[in-house]
Design a protein around this motif. Sequence first.
Motif, PDB file in Angstrom:
ATOM      1  N   TRP A  45      -0.146  -3.062   6.370  1.00 27.82           N
ATOM      2  CA  TRP A  45      -1.188  -3.911   5.802  1.00 27.82           C
ATOM      3  C   TRP A  45      -0.695  -4.626   4.546  1.00 27.82           C
ATOM      4  N   LEU A  46      -0.889  -5.945   4.497  1.00 31.92           N
ATOM      5  CA  LEU A  46      -0.483  -6.765   3.362  1.00 31.92           C
ATOM      6  C   LEU A  46      -1.653  -7.527   2.746  1.00 31.92           C
ATOM      7  N   GLY A  47      -2.851  -7.293   3.241  1.00 27.21           N
ATOM      8  CA  GLY A  47      -4.023  -8.048   2.800  1.00 27.21           C
ATOM      9  C   GLY A  47      -4.432  -7.766   1.367  1.00 27.21           C
ATOM     10  N   ARG A  48      -5.099  -8.766   0.771  1.00 28.85           N
ATOM     11  CA  ARG A  48      -5.628  -8.607  -0.591  1.00 28.85           C
ATOM     12  C   ARG A  48      -6.692  -7.526  -0.632  1.00 28.85           C
ATOM     13  N   VAL A  77       0.450   5.962   5.176  1.00 31.53           N
ATOM     14  CA  VAL A  77       1.692   6.222   4.454  1.00 31.53           C
ATOM     15  C   VAL A  77       1.857   5.147   3.383  1.00 31.53           C
ATOM     16  N   ASP A  78       2.035   5.565   2.135  1.00 28.77           N
ATOM     17  CA  ASP A  78       2.299   4.637   1.039  1.00 28.77           C
ATOM     18  C   ASP A  78       3.755   4.191   1.170  1.00 28.77           C
ATOM     19  N   ALA A  79       3.990   2.891   1.283  1.00 27.37           N
ATOM     20  CA  ALA A  79       5.339   2.373   1.523  1.00 27.37           C
ATOM     21  C   ALA A  79       6.282   2.624   0.349  1.00 27.37           C
ATOM     22  N   SER A  80       5.782   2.676  -0.865  1.00 27.78           N
ATOM     23  CA  SER A  80       6.670   2.876  -2.016  1.00 27.78           C
ATOM     24  C   SER A  80       7.065   4.337  -2.214  1.00 27.78           C
ATOM     25  N   SER A  81       6.158   5.275  -1.962  1.00 27.38           N
ATOM     26  CA  SER A  81       6.468   6.690  -2.180  1.00 27.38           C
ATOM     27  C   SER A  81       6.722   7.471  -0.891  1.00 27.38           C
ATOM     28  N   LEU A  82       6.369   6.885   0.243  1.00 30.33           N
ATOM     29  CA  LEU A  82       6.456   7.509   1.567  1.00 30.33           C
ATOM     30  C   LEU A  82       5.564   8.751   1.696  1.00 30.33           C
ATOM     31  N   ALA A  83       4.597   8.872   0.792  1.00 36.72           N
ATOM     32  CA  ALA A  83       3.645   9.983   0.858  1.00 36.72           C
ATOM     33  C   ALA A  83       2.608   9.686   1.932  1.00 36.72           C
ATOM     34  N   ARG A  85      -0.995  10.654   3.990  1.00 32.27           N
ATOM     35  CA  ARG A  85      -2.263  11.338   3.782  1.00 32.27           C
ATOM     36  C   ARG A  85      -3.169  11.110   4.979  1.00 32.27           C
ATOM     37  N   LYS A  86      -3.971  12.116   5.267  1.00 32.82           N
ATOM     38  CA  LYS A  86      -4.961  12.027   6.332  1.00 32.82           C
ATOM     39  C   LYS A  86      -6.339  11.915   5.699  1.00 32.82           C
ATOM     40  N   GLY A  87      -7.310  11.480   6.484  1.00 30.37           N
ATOM     41  CA  GLY A  87      -8.676  11.380   5.988  1.00 30.37           C
ATOM     42  C   GLY A  87      -8.948  10.141   5.159  1.00 30.37           C
ATOM     43  N   ALA A  88      -8.057   9.156   5.193  1.00 30.55           N
ATOM     44  CA  ALA A  88      -8.256   7.928   4.417  1.00 30.55           C
ATOM     45  C   ALA A  88      -9.425   7.126   4.976  1.00 30.55           C
ATOM     46  N   LYS A  89     -10.138   6.437   4.115  1.00 31.02           N
ATOM     47  CA  LYS A  89     -11.274   5.603   4.506  1.00 31.02           C
ATOM     48  C   LYS A  89     -10.882   4.141   4.668  1.00 31.02           C
ATOM     49  N   SER A  90      -9.692   3.760   4.153  1.00 30.13           N
ATOM     50  CA  SER A  90      -9.216   2.383   4.261  1.00 30.13           C
ATOM     51  C   SER A  90      -7.697   2.382   4.152  1.00 30.13           C
ATOM     52  N   VAL A  91      -7.100   1.213   4.443  1.00 31.14           N
ATOM     53  CA  VAL A  91      -5.651   1.038   4.328  1.00 31.14           C
ATOM     54  C   VAL A  91      -5.430  -0.053   3.293  1.00 31.14           C
ATOM     55  N   CYS A  93      -3.174  -2.513   0.455  1.00 34.46           N
ATOM     56  CA  CYS A  93      -1.998  -3.388   0.513  1.00 34.46           C
ATOM     57  C   CYS A  93      -0.719  -2.555   0.383  1.00 34.46           C
ATOM     58  N   ASN A  94       0.268  -2.881   1.198  1.00 39.24           N
ATOM     59  CA  ASN A  94       1.575  -2.222   1.240  1.00 39.24           C
ATOM     60  C   ASN A  94       1.528  -0.794   1.769  1.00 39.24           C
TER      61      ASN A  94
END
Length: 189
Positions: A45-48, A77-83, A85-91, A93-94
């Motif tokens: 995802w790259l959206g604002r 997955v956070d692209a900068s830290s590669l961490a 997580r499950k249970g996210a409500k949204s995705v 940017c990056n």
Amino acid sequence: ARIGPGAAAAFTLVDQVYVKRGDLVSRRDEKPPRVGTRFKASLFWLGRESLKPAKDYVLKIGSARVTARLEKILRVVDASSLAARKGAKSVACNEAADCLMRTAQAVAFDLAGENAATGRFVLVDGFEISGGGVIRKVLPEKRAQRYRQKSSLILITGIRERRVHYLGDTDLAPEVIAERLGLTILSKD
């Protein structure tokens, strides 16, 4: 002669068929594309604004354009830290995500591992391309899961020579045939 990507091609069929933008065709000896409204995808995802389940997006696969929604986020997955997580409500940017997508109309596609050209897509938010992804798995329709049924396509053309006799009157308009057929199917539930 072989035709490849970027080339224009035409062919003629014996029977007239309706082909709309985004439809795929395959040869009889090739594996046909999948058609559905639900699939598992891996996307970036790259959206604002974050990718959210309650919002409509435009999903583009090849020349097909359909309205789509994020049905469920499986993992982010956070692209900068590669961490992860499950249970996210949204995705945000990056971020990359494994998720379930649903389209408003059936769309033809392949799995990314089988045909990258028709197994990848972009998501448009407003007028901006905000994300892209690959299709990993086809998911059954919720009705199919509930009733353990496989969906079918019934083409009602309105050609009077091909009449449907088991629905009664044989000289019906296509919309009447469709309505009676739907009622017949629903009465079996």
